[in-house]
Design a protein around this motif. Structure first.
Motif, short mmCIF file in Angstrom:
data_model
loop_
_atom_site.label_atom_id
_atom_site.label_comp_id
_atom_site.label_asym_id
_atom_site.label_seq_id
_atom_site.Cartn_x
_atom_site.Cartn_y
_atom_site.Cartn_z
N PRO A 56 0.88 -1.10 0.07
CA PRO A 56 -0.15 -0.07 -0.01
C PRO A 56 0.77 1.27 0.03
O PRO A 56 1.72 1.58 0.59
N ARG A 57 0.51 2.37 -0.88
CA ARG A 57 1.24 3.41 -1.03
C ARG A 57 0.26 4.71 -1.52
O ARG A 57 -0.57 4.22 -2.22
N GLY A 58 0.83 5.71 -1.45
CA GLY A 58 0.30 6.77 -2.36
C GLY A 58 1.34 7.82 -2.43
O GLY A 58 2.32 7.67 -2.30
N TRP A 59 1.18 8.82 -3.62
CA TRP A 59 2.16 9.75 -3.80
C TRP A 59 3.35 8.80 -4.63
O TRP A 59 4.41 9.57 -4.81
N HIS A 60 2.88 7.90 -5.19
CA HIS A 60 3.77 7.07 -6.06
C HIS A 60 3.69 7.65 -7.55
O HIS A 60 3.24 8.86 -7.60
N SER A 61 4.39 7.05 -8.35
CA SER A 61 4.43 7.60 -9.79
C SER A 61 4.02 6.17 -10.70
O SER A 61 4.26 5.29 -10.54
N ALA A 62 3.56 6.72 -11.88
CA ALA A 62 3.18 5.66 -12.84
C ALA A 62 3.47 6.22 -14.43
O ALA A 62 3.33 7.14 -14.63
N GLY B 221 14.45 5.07 -1.79
CA GLY B 221 13.06 5.17 -1.81
C GLY B 221 12.77 6.75 -2.15
O GLY B 221 13.50 7.44 -1.81
N ARG B 222 11.56 7.07 -2.52
CA ARG B 222 11.12 8.24 -2.98
C ARG B 222 9.76 8.28 -3.17
O ARG B 222 9.14 7.60 -3.67
N TYR B 223 9.00 9.45 -2.78
CA TYR B 223 7.55 9.91 -3.20
C TYR B 223 7.45 11.16 -3.66
O TYR B 223 8.42 12.02 -3.41
N ASP B 224 6.62 11.60 -4.27
CA ASP B 224 6.35 12.96 -4.67
C ASP B 224 7.32 13.28 -5.88
O ASP B 224 7.93 14.25 -5.90
N HIS B 225 7.93 12.19 -6.65
CA HIS B 225 8.92 12.25 -7.50
C HIS B 225 8.18 12.26 -9.07
O HIS B 225 6.77 12.23 -8.94
N THR B 226 8.99 12.38 -10.04
CA THR B 226 8.34 12.38 -11.41
C THR B 226 8.91 11.00 -12.01
O THR B 226 10.00 10.67 -11.78
N SER B 227 8.10 10.55 -13.17
CA SER B 227 8.58 9.28 -14.12
C SER B 227 8.31 9.88 -15.40
O SER B 227 7.04 9.87 -15.69
N THR B 228 9.06 9.88 -16.07
CA THR B 228 9.07 10.26 -17.49
C THR B 228 9.57 9.38 -18.56
O THR B 228 10.58 8.82 -18.68
N ARG C 20 14.26 18.82 -5.19
CA ARG C 20 12.80 18.89 -5.68
C ARG C 20 11.90 18.01 -5.20
O ARG C 20 12.32 16.84 -5.21
N GLN C 21 10.47 18.50 -4.76
CA GLN C 21 9.61 17.55 -4.65
C GLN C 21 8.51 18.43 -5.19
O GLN C 21 8.03 19.41 -5.03
N GLN C 22 7.26 17.62 -5.50
CA GLN C 22 6.17 18.06 -6.09
C GLN C 22 6.46 19.08 -7.33
O GLN C 22 5.79 20.03 -7.34
N HIS C 23 7.32 18.77 -8.00
CA HIS C 23 7.74 19.32 -9.13
C HIS C 23 7.08 18.76 -10.42
O HIS C 23 6.22 17.95 -10.37
N THR C 24 7.55 19.08 -11.65
CA THR C 24 7.16 18.57 -12.79
C THR C 24 8.14 18.12 -13.87
O THR C 24 9.21 18.74 -13.65
N ALA C 25 8.07 17.05 -14.54
CA ALA C 25 8.93 16.65 -15.83
C ALA C 25 8.25 16.42 -16.96
O ALA C 25 7.41 15.65 -16.84
N THR C 26 8.41 17.37 -17.90
CA THR C 26 7.65 17.44 -19.48
C THR C 26 8.35 17.14 -20.43
O THR C 26 9.68 17.78 -20.83
N ALA D 215 13.03 11.32 -11.26
CA ALA D 215 13.67 12.59 -10.76
C ALA D 215 13.10 13.03 -9.27
O ALA D 215 11.95 13.04 -9.38
N GLY D 216 13.84 13.39 -8.64
CA GLY D 216 13.74 14.19 -7.21
C GLY D 216 12.71 13.18 -6.43
O GLY D 216 12.68 12.01 -6.37
N GLY D 217 11.92 14.17 -5.58
CA GLY D 217 10.95 13.42 -4.92
C GLY D 217 11.56 13.56 -3.33
O GLY D 217 12.52 14.33 -3.03
N ASN D 218 10.92 12.82 -2.31
CA ASN D 218 11.26 13.05 -0.93
C ASN D 218 11.56 11.46 -0.43
O ASN D 218 10.88 10.44 -0.84
N ASP D 219 12.87 11.53 0.23
CA ASP D 219 13.11 10.25 0.85
C ASP D 219 12.86 9.83 2.10
O ASP D 219 13.32 8.88 2.71
N GLY D 220 11.72 10.50 2.60
CA GLY D 220 11.33 10.54 3.89
C GLY D 220 11.96 11.39 5.01
O GLY D 220 11.49 11.51 5.96
N ARG D 221 13.00 12.33 4.54
CA ARG D 221 13.71 13.08 5.33
C ARG D 221 13.87 14.67 4.53
O ARG D 221 13.81 15.47 5.39
#
Length: 383
Positions: free
Chosen positions: A95-101, A143-150, A193-199, A160-166
């Motif tokens: 279970p998780r949230g703030w992952h990426s697909a 580990g990371r969440y709030d990252h981007t996957s492109t 970066r966290q809660q950024h964008t990758a386009t 790229a980026g995200g938060n590692d829990g710290r």
């Protein structure tokens, strides 16, 4: 507590119906009257912080996310012809949230990272083939969440980026689908970066912006696939922002809209022009200041912004607006969503409608979803 009134999980607070024939009839009436929306059947679980991925066969995969009190490890599929959600029986996904697909070129889905509790950023990733209803477990480099996957042009995926829990991260890694392995980039991001964008940009490069703090907050970066590193964009963004959207336009430019600024929710927008390697301000502001919204590119080149949190009173929104590149301006969506939503998903369905699913209101996490049909552009009018 997983979420708060401003939509931020407690671990990163510092970042500041009816369906079937009735739905088809409702959409037909909406199309004749210039657009509108209708509820679909509910999802199997209320969720926000989830992902929604359009599949080649026209269905939409909803993955994981958070309820009001706990993360989810479940999947469901939206079937447009029946306007209904169906649980996808897949076991073994933590279970998780703030992952990426990220949708791979062969139709499989890479699900990476996520938030599983306070100070818990997951290294676990997985490859899902919806048709086979099975997972292939993987392990990222960190580990990371709030990252981007492109998805890159060569089929690899850039994380790229995200938060590692710290805290916010600079680390980047690349997933290679043939080998099923992750490898580090040649150099990390220049700005954490966290809660950024990758386009994605024309030519295979990637624009990475927002989510930074401090003096580097207005710096943007371009990922160079051949060198596996980033370089700085020459100009600065007009303002530092996170929880914004960055949408590729049909002419290769990128629309950056809304988000959380240094002091408030933003009503500003700007365009990144790859030919000039610069950010160009849009003079006309958004109709409503918003963050935690979605942005969807329509087949005719316009962009629809939906929901989010903001407005003059600071609340969850049920309105939307349309950016038209022809006039470089925003027009109000001529109808409201059936529910107030932020931290929801928006996926373009084959018939051109938008599936807005889940999210949070000011009081709860939502199981509902709705299909929105945007009216066509009026001849001779830009906005």
């Amino acid at each position: 507590m997983i979420w708060t009134a401003d939509g931020a999980p407690g671990s990163w607070k510092p970042f500041g119906a009816p369906g079937g024939p009735l739905l088809l009839l409702a959409l037909a009436v909406a199309a004749c009257s210039g657009g509108g929306g209708a509820f679909t059947g509910n999802m199997t679980s209320p969720r926000h912080g989830h992902t929604a991925t359009a599949l080649p066969d026209g269905r939409v995969l909803i993955a994981a996310g958070l309820t009001k009190t706990s993360p989810l490890g479940t999947f469901e599929l939206f079937e447009p012809l029946r306007s209904a959600f169906e649980a996808l029986a897949i076991q073994g996904f933590r279970p998780r949230g703030w992952h990426s697909a990220a949708a791979l070129k062969d139709g499989r889905i890479l699900l990476s990272g996520g938030w599983a509790g306070p100070f818990t950023a997951l290294r676990e990733a997985a490859i899902l083939h919806p048709g086979e209803k099975r997972l292939q477990p993987l392990l990222m480099l960190q580990g990371r969440y709030d990252h981007t996957s492109t998805l890159l042009e060569d089929g690899a995926v850039l994380l790229a980026g995200g938060n590692d829990g710290r805290g916010e991260q600079r680390a980047m890694e690349l997933f290679d689908p043939p080998s099923g392995k992750f490898a580090p980039a040649a150099r990390p991001l220049l700005v954490p970066r966290q809660q950024h964008t990758a386009t994605p940009l024309p030519g295979g490069q990637v624009l990475i912006l927002g989510g930074g703090q401090g003096q580097g907050a207005r710096l943007a970066e371009i990922y160079l696939p051949t060198e596996r590193r980033t370089r700085l964009v020459r100009g600065f963004t007009s303002v530092s922002r996170s929880r914004h959207t960055a949408t590729p336009l049909m002419d290769g430019r990128v629309l950056i809209a809304g988000g959380l600024g240094p002091e408030r929710t933003l009503a500003t927008a700007e365009i990144y022009d790859p030919g000039k390697d610069a950010f160009l301000p849009i003079q006309a502001p958004l109709r409503t200041a918003r963050q935690q919204h979605t942005a969807t590119l329509l087949p005719d080149g316009r962009v629809v912004l939906l929901g989010g949190w903001g407005g003059g009173e600071g609340k969850t929104l049920d309105d939307g607006e349309i950016f038209d590149p022809q006039g470089s301006c925003f027009a109000a969506l001529p109808f409201h969503m059936k529910a107030k939503r932020r931290l929801h998903t928006a996926a373009l369905v084959r018939d051109g409608s938008i599936l807005a699913a889940g999210g949070a209101s000011d009081d709860d996490v939502l199981p509902s979803a709705e299909l929105l049909r945007v009216p066509p552009r009026k001849p001779g009018r830009d906005c």
